[in-house]
Design a protein around this motif. Sequence first.
Motif, PDB file in Angstrom:
ATOM      1  N   GLU A 125       0.800  -1.212   0.000  1.00  0.00           N
ATOM      2  CA  GLU A 125       0.000   0.000   0.000  1.00  0.00           C
ATOM      3  C   GLU A 125       0.844   1.278   0.000  1.00  0.00           C
ATOM      4  N   TYR A 128       1.379   4.345   2.958  1.00  0.00           N
ATOM      5  CA  TYR A 128       0.461   4.385   4.092  1.00  0.00           C
ATOM      6  C   TYR A 128       1.010   3.717   5.361  1.00  0.00           C
ATOM      7  N   ILE A 155      -4.824   9.379   7.598  1.00  0.00           N
ATOM      8  CA  ILE A 155      -6.207   8.899   7.584  1.00  0.00           C
ATOM      9  C   ILE A 155      -6.990   9.605   6.481  1.00  0.00           C
ATOM     10  N   ALA A 158      -5.815   8.063   3.174  1.00  0.00           N
ATOM     11  CA  ALA A 158      -6.233   6.672   3.003  1.00  0.00           C
ATOM     12  C   ALA A 158      -7.736   6.556   2.794  1.00  0.00           C
ATOM     13  N   THR A 159      -8.507   7.476   3.358  1.00  0.00           N
ATOM     14  CA  THR A 159      -9.960   7.437   3.214  1.00  0.00           C
ATOM     15  C   THR A 159     -10.383   7.640   1.756  1.00  0.00           C
ATOM     16  N   LEU A 167      -7.175   0.760   4.421  1.00  0.00           N
ATOM     17  CA  LEU A 167      -7.766   1.756   5.317  1.00  0.00           C
ATOM     18  C   LEU A 167      -7.931   1.185   6.723  1.00  0.00           C
ATOM     19  N   LEU A 171      -6.308   2.846  10.046  1.00  0.00           N
ATOM     20  CA  LEU A 171      -7.150   3.242  11.177  1.00  0.00           C
ATOM     21  C   LEU A 171      -6.785   2.476  12.445  1.00  0.00           C
ATOM     22  N   HIS A 190     -12.606   6.947  14.748  1.00  0.00           N
ATOM     23  CA  HIS A 190     -11.807   6.089  13.870  1.00  0.00           C
ATOM     24  C   HIS A 190     -11.994   4.608  14.212  1.00  0.00           C
ATOM     25  N   HIS A 197     -15.789  -0.631   8.160  1.00  0.00           N
ATOM     26  CA  HIS A 197     -15.136  -1.081   6.924  1.00  0.00           C
ATOM     27  C   HIS A 197     -14.801  -2.564   6.980  1.00  0.00           C
TER      28      HIS A 197
END
Length: 380
Positions: A125, A128, A155, A158-159, A167, A171, A190, A197
Amino acid sequence: MHLQAVFGIAATHLQGKSEAALLALSRSLKIAEDLDEAVNQVALLGMLRTFYFRSGDFRTALLYAQRCRAVSETVDDVAASAQARSILGRSLHLMGDLASARVELEASLDLWSRVRRTTIYLSHELHYPSEVTLARNLWLQGHPLQAEQRAHDIIETATMIDRPAALAVVLGWAASVYLWTGNWDLAEKHIEAIVYHAESNSLGPFIAAGRARRGELAILRGAAQTGVEDLRASLRAIHAVGYETLTTELSISLVHGLNMIGQFAEAMELVDQTISAVAANGDELYLPELLRVRGAVLLKMPQPREDEAKDCLSQSLDLSRRQGARAWELRTAIDLARLEASRGEIGVAAKILRPVFDNFVEGSHTMDLMRAQELLIQLD
């Protein structure tokens, strides 16, 4: 090679520790080695490191991270170098080598800034994980405002991507920063996003981790009985899938909750088991805090064991200084100063706490610094 890798990383996200995932990743790495494809080796070594990292075997994870870093130096590929340094930095972070971790993480972010692409790189990723780990590292090194700002920024970034697993990871790790600084409203926001998610995308390990975070927050807010019950259930689910990355951190919160509701024997048994597990698994980052919490349990028992508690706190203070973990050092200095003050040693208490407090140049509104300042006023 790529089919094996994709299956392995997907199985790790969905199921946590599984022999099928490990076998697929190992087969994929063997193919990359046979083909002498260094860039793919970097990615696959990173995936294998992730497998062991999430399984809670941090020593083996570090070995794969070091191999990944070594292979990356044999190829002229900026993304491979960025990924390798990120992986090594994250392993060093949990091993308690905060200074080296920060060097690797910042170097990784610098390298990622030169990579002109918007897609993922071989199932990783991009920047991140480096960003969110650096946020935690900054808090531990005594920079709470910088930590919160970096956590907020990553955050937000990544959102905006359509990567639920990425994500959830961001978080889950960023939640530590808000729990540590005492920004509990943002922590709650968060944490609920993690659960949402994870449940929406059937990410079993992250569902358990998000619910465990709920338990942590409940304990911090004073609902210790509820928090203890939530943490117990969540840790059982976490152990069932072998997703052990945050087990030590969550166990520390459970010990704190047990201490609050007077379950001293269980709290002592858990803290001792966790210290032994850290010695075996290698996430030594948490050892100063474990020793501090052990001291807190000893002091709250019906028959306080002050001398033993003081020994735990002294060990915690020494280890936090060796790690450069000024945040752990401050927490321990507060507890040790209170113990000395309760014995009438006001001058000794102030001498312990004042220089630690004075080392902080930011974050006066954060929880631990406010507690330290209040105690210093009382001592004065």
